[in-house]
Design a protein around this motif. Structure first.
Motif, PDB file in Angstrom:
ATOM      1  N   ARG A  33      -2.873   4.721   3.617  1.00 22.75           N
ATOM      2  CA  ARG A  33      -2.948   4.386   2.253  1.00 22.75           C
ATOM      3  C   ARG A  33      -3.470   3.183   1.870  1.00 22.75           C
ATOM      4  O   ARG A  33      -3.393   2.102   2.795  1.00 22.75           O
ATOM      5  CB  ARG A  33      -1.481   4.700   1.607  1.00 22.75           C
ATOM      6  CG  ARG A  33      -1.431   4.405   0.039  1.00 22.75           C
ATOM      7  CD  ARG A  33       0.004   3.881  -0.167  1.00 22.75           C
ATOM      8  NE  ARG A  33       0.559   2.530   0.627  1.00 22.75           N
ATOM      9  CZ  ARG A  33       0.308   1.292   0.044  1.00 22.75           C
ATOM     10  NH1 ARG A  33      -0.516   0.969  -0.939  1.00 22.75           N
ATOM     11  NH2 ARG A  33       0.567   0.306   0.596  1.00 22.75           N
ATOM     12  N   GLU A  34      -4.353   2.893   1.004  1.00 21.23           N
ATOM     13  CA  GLU A  34      -4.524   1.581   0.406  1.00 21.23           C
ATOM     14  C   GLU A  34      -4.587   1.436  -1.051  1.00 21.23           C
ATOM     15  O   GLU A  34      -4.511   2.186  -1.603  1.00 21.23           O
ATOM     16  CB  GLU A  34      -6.094   1.108   1.263  1.00 21.23           C
ATOM     17  CG  GLU A  34      -7.036   2.091   0.574  1.00 21.23           C
ATOM     18  CD  GLU A  34      -8.403   1.750   1.083  1.00 21.23           C
ATOM     19  OE1 GLU A  34      -8.822   0.405   1.371  1.00 21.23           O
ATOM     20  OE2 GLU A  34      -9.199   2.291   1.797  1.00 21.23           O
ATOM     21  N   ALA A  35      -4.731   0.103  -1.631  1.00 20.21           N
ATOM     22  CA  ALA A  35      -4.870  -0.119  -2.982  1.00 20.21           C
ATOM     23  C   ALA A  35      -6.083   0.563  -3.641  1.00 20.21           C
ATOM     24  O   ALA A  35      -6.938   0.853  -2.958  1.00 20.21           O
ATOM     25  CB  ALA A  35      -4.776  -1.738  -3.189  1.00 20.21           C
ATOM     26  N   ASP A  36      -5.825   0.706  -4.868  1.00 13.98           N
ATOM     27  CA  ASP A  36      -7.046   1.278  -5.598  1.00 13.98           C
ATOM     28  C   ASP A  36      -8.239   0.532  -5.657  1.00 13.98           C
ATOM     29  O   ASP A  36      -8.242  -0.589  -5.503  1.00 13.98           O
ATOM     30  CB  ASP A  36      -6.633   1.395  -7.252  1.00 13.98           C
ATOM     31  CG  ASP A  36      -5.520   2.567  -7.488  1.00 13.98           C
ATOM     32  OD1 ASP A  36      -5.185   3.422  -6.661  1.00 13.98           O
ATOM     33  OD2 ASP A  36      -4.807   2.437  -8.441  1.00 13.98           O
ATOM     34  N   ASP A  72      -1.229   1.127   4.248  1.00 11.59           N
ATOM     35  CA  ASP A  72      -0.517   1.903   5.545  1.00 11.59           C
ATOM     36  C   ASP A  72      -1.472   2.200   6.455  1.00 11.59           C
ATOM     37  O   ASP A  72      -2.466   3.005   6.068  1.00 11.59           O
ATOM     38  CB  ASP A  72       0.494   2.743   5.055  1.00 11.59           C
ATOM     39  CG  ASP A  72       1.430   2.593   3.927  1.00 11.59           C
ATOM     40  OD1 ASP A  72       2.068   1.620   4.060  1.00 11.59           O
ATOM     41  OD2 ASP A  72       2.201   3.549   3.326  1.00 11.59           O
ATOM     42  N   VAL A  73      -1.094   1.992   7.800  1.00  8.20           N
ATOM     43  CA  VAL A  73      -1.996   2.452   8.839  1.00  8.20           C
ATOM     44  C   VAL A  73      -1.231   3.661   9.728  1.00  8.20           C
ATOM     45  O   VAL A  73      -0.104   3.449   9.693  1.00  8.20           O
ATOM     46  CB  VAL A  73      -2.739   1.307   9.468  1.00  8.20           C
ATOM     47  CG1 VAL A  73      -3.617   0.542   8.704  1.00  8.20           C
ATOM     48  CG2 VAL A  73      -1.635   0.516  10.281  1.00  8.20           C
ATOM     49  N   VAL A  74      -2.150   4.412  10.288  1.00  7.75           N
ATOM     50  CA  VAL A  74      -1.683   5.066  11.570  1.00  7.75           C
ATOM     51  C   VAL A  74      -1.328   4.414  12.627  1.00  7.75           C
ATOM     52  O   VAL A  74      -2.175   3.785  13.266  1.00  7.75           O
ATOM     53  CB  VAL A  74      -2.556   6.311  11.728  1.00  7.75           C
ATOM     54  CG1 VAL A  74      -1.929   7.323  12.830  1.00  7.75           C
ATOM     55  CG2 VAL A  74      -2.701   7.227  10.420  1.00  7.75           C
ATOM     56  N   ARG A  75      -0.166   4.364  13.005  1.00  7.31           N
ATOM     57  CA  ARG A  75       0.163   3.387  14.307  1.00  7.31           C
ATOM     58  C   ARG A  75      -0.547   3.894  15.572  1.00  7.31           C
ATOM     59  O   ARG A  75      -1.136   2.765  16.272  1.00  7.31           O
ATOM     60  CB  ARG A  75       1.792   3.683  14.583  1.00  7.31           C
ATOM     61  CG  ARG A  75       2.411   3.249  15.678  1.00  7.31           C
ATOM     62  CD  ARG A  75       2.266   1.504  16.143  1.00  7.31           C
ATOM     63  NE  ARG A  75       2.635   1.421  17.328  1.00  7.31           N
ATOM     64  CZ  ARG A  75       1.977   1.315  18.331  1.00  7.31           C
ATOM     65  NH1 ARG A  75       0.843   1.902  18.455  1.00  7.31           N
ATOM     66  NH2 ARG A  75       2.378   0.653  19.672  1.00  7.31           N
ATOM     67  N   ALA A 120       2.442  -0.102   9.677  1.00 11.65           N
ATOM     68  CA  ALA A 120       2.069   0.887  10.648  1.00 11.65           C
ATOM     69  C   ALA A 120       2.926   1.983  10.627  1.00 11.65           C
ATOM     70  O   ALA A 120       4.220   1.759  11.002  1.00 11.65           O
ATOM     71  CB  ALA A 120       1.914   0.305  11.882  1.00 11.65           C
ATOM     72  N   ARG A 121       2.637   3.204  10.478  1.00  9.80           N
ATOM     73  CA  ARG A 121       3.425   4.277  10.330  1.00  9.80           C
ATOM     74  C   ARG A 121       2.938   5.433  11.262  1.00  9.80           C
ATOM     75  O   ARG A 121       1.951   5.469  11.707  1.00  9.80           O
ATOM     76  CB  ARG A 121       3.433   5.047   8.948  1.00  9.80           C
ATOM     77  CG  ARG A 121       3.766   3.871   7.745  1.00  9.80           C
ATOM     78  CD  ARG A 121       4.251   4.524   6.345  1.00  9.80           C
ATOM     79  NE  ARG A 121       4.422   3.422   5.615  1.00  9.80           N
ATOM     80  CZ  ARG A 121       5.620   2.879   5.404  1.00  9.80           C
ATOM     81  NH1 ARG A 121       6.517   3.150   6.307  1.00  9.80           N
ATOM     82  NH2 ARG A 121       5.919   2.035   4.365  1.00  9.80           N
TER      83      ARG A 121
END
Length: 122
Positions: A17-20, A87-90, A118-119
């Motif tokens: 996920r990132e900002a618009d 959000d990034v993939v850990r 990191a998720r």
């Protein structure tokens, strides 16, 4: 002619996920002769925009994630990094070889302070 291997991982594998309007991204300069670096490499960006990959126990200095592969080369490269509000993939993050679990935790905590969480998983 030698065979060149390209990193096939894409920013979409790292970013959950990132900002618009890609407001989480910014540009920086990777200094000459630094590569190769993979997409997802945790970086340190100084106030002038110069980027270096983490080395040693510098996890607390981590503040962005590389979104473009950097081949080995002699010239400085302009690249895009994930800088804030994302959000990034850990499992897609790339740490220095031999990094300890404690150093990784420090780097992930430093990214969290920058607004990058990191998720796990997809």
């Amino acid at each position: 002619m030698p065979i060149t291997n390209y990193d096939v991982r894409a920013a979409s594998a790292v970013v959950k996920r990132e900002a618009d309007a890609r407001g989480s991204r910014d540009e920086g300069t990777v200094l000459a002769a630094v590569g190769p670096l993979e997409v997802g490499t945790i970086m340190v960006r100084d106030n002038a925009g110069a980027l270096t990959a983490l080395v040693g126990a510098a996890g607390a200095a981590a503040n962005c994630v590389l979104l473009e592969a950097v081949p080995t080369g002699n010239a400085a490269s302009r690249v895009v990094v994930l800088w804030r509000d994302a959000d990034v993939v850990r499992s897609e993050l790339r740490f220095p070889t031999g990094y300890s679990a404690g150093d990784m935790t420090d780097a992930i905590f430093a990214l969290r302070n920058q607004g990058i969480a990191a998720r796990a998983g997809v």
